[in-house]
Design an enzyme around this catalytic site. Structure first.
Site, PDB file in Angstrom:
ATOM      1  N   HIS A 129      68.333  27.940  64.462  1.00 39.75           N
ATOM      2  CA  HIS A 129      68.620  27.622  63.059  1.00 39.75           C
ATOM      3  C   HIS A 129      68.555  28.884  62.192  1.00 39.75           C
ATOM      4  O   HIS A 129      69.434  29.140  61.368  1.00 39.75           O
ATOM      5  CB  HIS A 129      67.608  26.567  62.602  1.00 39.75           C
ATOM      6  CG  HIS A 129      67.739  26.159  61.174  1.00 39.75           C
ATOM      7  ND1 HIS A 129      68.407  25.030  60.778  1.00 39.75           N
ATOM      8  CD2 HIS A 129      67.271  26.738  60.042  1.00 39.75           C
ATOM      9  CE1 HIS A 129      68.347  24.923  59.455  1.00 39.75           C
ATOM     10  NE2 HIS A 129      67.661  25.944  58.983  1.00 39.75           N
ATOM     11  N   GLU A 130      67.527  29.686  62.409  1.00 38.56           N
ATOM     12  CA  GLU A 130      67.368  30.921  61.632  1.00 38.56           C
ATOM     13  C   GLU A 130      68.488  31.910  61.937  1.00 38.56           C
ATOM     14  O   GLU A 130      69.001  32.583  61.034  1.00 38.56           O
ATOM     15  CB  GLU A 130      66.006  31.560  61.904  1.00 38.56           C
ATOM     16  CG  GLU A 130      64.815  30.727  61.438  1.00 38.56           C
ATOM     17  CD  GLU A 130      64.886  30.408  59.965  1.00 38.56           C
ATOM     18  OE1 GLU A 130      65.391  31.233  59.193  1.00 38.56           O
ATOM     19  OE2 GLU A 130      64.468  29.313  59.582  1.00 38.56           O
ATOM     20  N   HIS A 133      71.475  31.002  59.984  1.00 36.11           N
ATOM     21  CA  HIS A 133      71.461  31.454  58.579  1.00 36.11           C
ATOM     22  C   HIS A 133      71.904  32.905  58.459  1.00 36.11           C
ATOM     23  O   HIS A 133      72.605  33.269  57.520  1.00 36.11           O
ATOM     24  CB  HIS A 133      70.064  31.308  57.970  1.00 36.11           C
ATOM     25  CG  HIS A 133      69.749  29.925  57.486  1.00 36.11           C
ATOM     26  ND1 HIS A 133      70.594  29.197  56.679  1.00 36.11           N
ATOM     27  CD2 HIS A 133      68.660  29.142  57.695  1.00 36.11           C
ATOM     28  CE1 HIS A 133      70.041  28.025  56.409  1.00 36.11           C
ATOM     29  NE2 HIS A 133      68.870  27.961  57.016  1.00 36.11           N
ATOM     30  N   GLU A 188      72.118  24.408  55.069  1.00 42.14           N
ATOM     31  CA  GLU A 188      71.150  23.893  56.033  1.00 42.14           C
ATOM     32  C   GLU A 188      71.842  23.129  57.153  1.00 42.14           C
ATOM     33  O   GLU A 188      71.522  23.289  58.325  1.00 42.14           O
ATOM     34  CB  GLU A 188      70.109  22.993  55.348  1.00 42.14           C
ATOM     35  CG  GLU A 188      69.121  23.730  54.451  1.00 42.14           C
ATOM     36  CD  GLU A 188      68.368  24.845  55.165  1.00 42.14           C
ATOM     37  OE1 GLU A 188      68.256  24.823  56.393  1.00 42.14           O
ATOM     38  OE2 GLU A 188      67.908  25.765  54.474  1.00 42.14           O
TER      39      GLU A 188
HETATM   40 ZN   LIG Z   1      67.358  26.587  57.032  1.00 41.10          ZN
END
Ligand SMILES: [Zn+2]
Length: 271
Positions: A129-130, A133, A188
């Site tokens: 997830h990071e 981003h 997100e």
């Molecule tokens: Zn996030």
């Protein structure tokens, strides 16, 4: 108690003995500021991110090379240091806030209290997830927002269209603003999709992404005290929804395995 809402996933904090919360130094309140016409390049984002992360590394207890947390994160992360064309570096902060964040310069920081409640598969989902981003340049946007919000900018010429050089205390304020910045819902969910694809491509258990969000949901639901953990605050109301989105994709891909009822661990996880 400083509430950290930066990426993440996370959200919350646990009390545990001898744990520190993340230290942002003497960062003062940030002020909104105009600075119209600022040119903010990828290089600016990388430079300011690097300065912010250096500042946070200096002001927080970073797990040493032989620390069990570092060893565990090495095991999970080291093969992804050059993921998707990115140059990533990672460290563990031994702090009690449950969080992780990534910066535009490729720095990923995972907090030990997050590692305490997440299995390896769940941590890989957070790491994915990071990375998402960073890859999606969300961290560049967050850095720009932080820079613009920082009182540091007051010191720079308001007519300047270039990013100013900042003093250490200004960097501290900026780091604070960066951690306070939150990504949009769209960012997100795109990072969630990236994470799922990352898990799938690497043949990790994608159900880990589901259970990670279920745990976050449990953390944000007030009420029942978890043995051994004291919940401090909550935020992410969307965690259950995000978990369900992952479940749907996993079912479609034939990768779903029902994990049963997800609960928060009562002892620290080490794998
Ligand atoms: Zn996030």
């Amino acid at each position: 108690m400083k509430k950290i809402t930066f990426c993440l996933i996370f959200i919350g904090a646990m009390h545990s003995m001898n744990a520190q919360k993340i230290n942002l130094g003497k960062a003062a309140n940030v002020v909104a500021n105009g600075a119209k016409g600022l040119t903010f390049s990828n290089e600016d984002a990388v430079k300011l991110s690097k300065e912010s992360v250096d500042y946070m590394d200096k002001n927080n207890p970073v797990a040493g090379p032989k620390d069990p947390y570092t060893i565990r994160l090495n095991k999970l992360f080291s093969k992804h240091k050059s993921q998707d064309g990115l140059n990533l570096n990672y460290k563990v902060y031994k702090v009690k806030d449950i969080n992780a964040f990534a910066c535009a310069d490729g720095s990923v920081r995972v907090f030990s209290s997050l590692m305490d409640i997440m299995t390896d598969d769940e941590l890989l989902a957070v790491i994915g997830h990071e990375i998402g981003h960073v890859k999606n340049q969300d961290t560049k946007d967050a850095m720009k927002t932080a820079y613009l919000k920082t009182a540091a900018l007051e010191a720079a010429s308001s007519a300047s269209s270039a990013v100013a050089n900042l003093s250490e205390s200004q960097v501290g304020k900026m780091a604070n603003a960066f951690l306070d910045a939150s990504h949009s819902k769209k960012q997100e969910s795109e990072a969630d999709i990236y994470s799922y694809d990352f898990m799938k491509a690497n043949k990790y258990n994608v159900v880990g992404a589901y259970t990670a969000f279920k745990k976050l949901a449990l953390l944000s639901e007030g009420g029942t005290a978890q043995t051994g953990f004291q919940k401090m605050f909550n935020s992410h109301p969307d965690s259950n929804k995000r978990a369900e989105a992952i479940k749907k994709r996993a079912e479609k891909d034939g990768l779903w395995k029902d994990p049963g009822t997800v609960s928060l661990p009562t002892t620290k996880l080490t794998k």
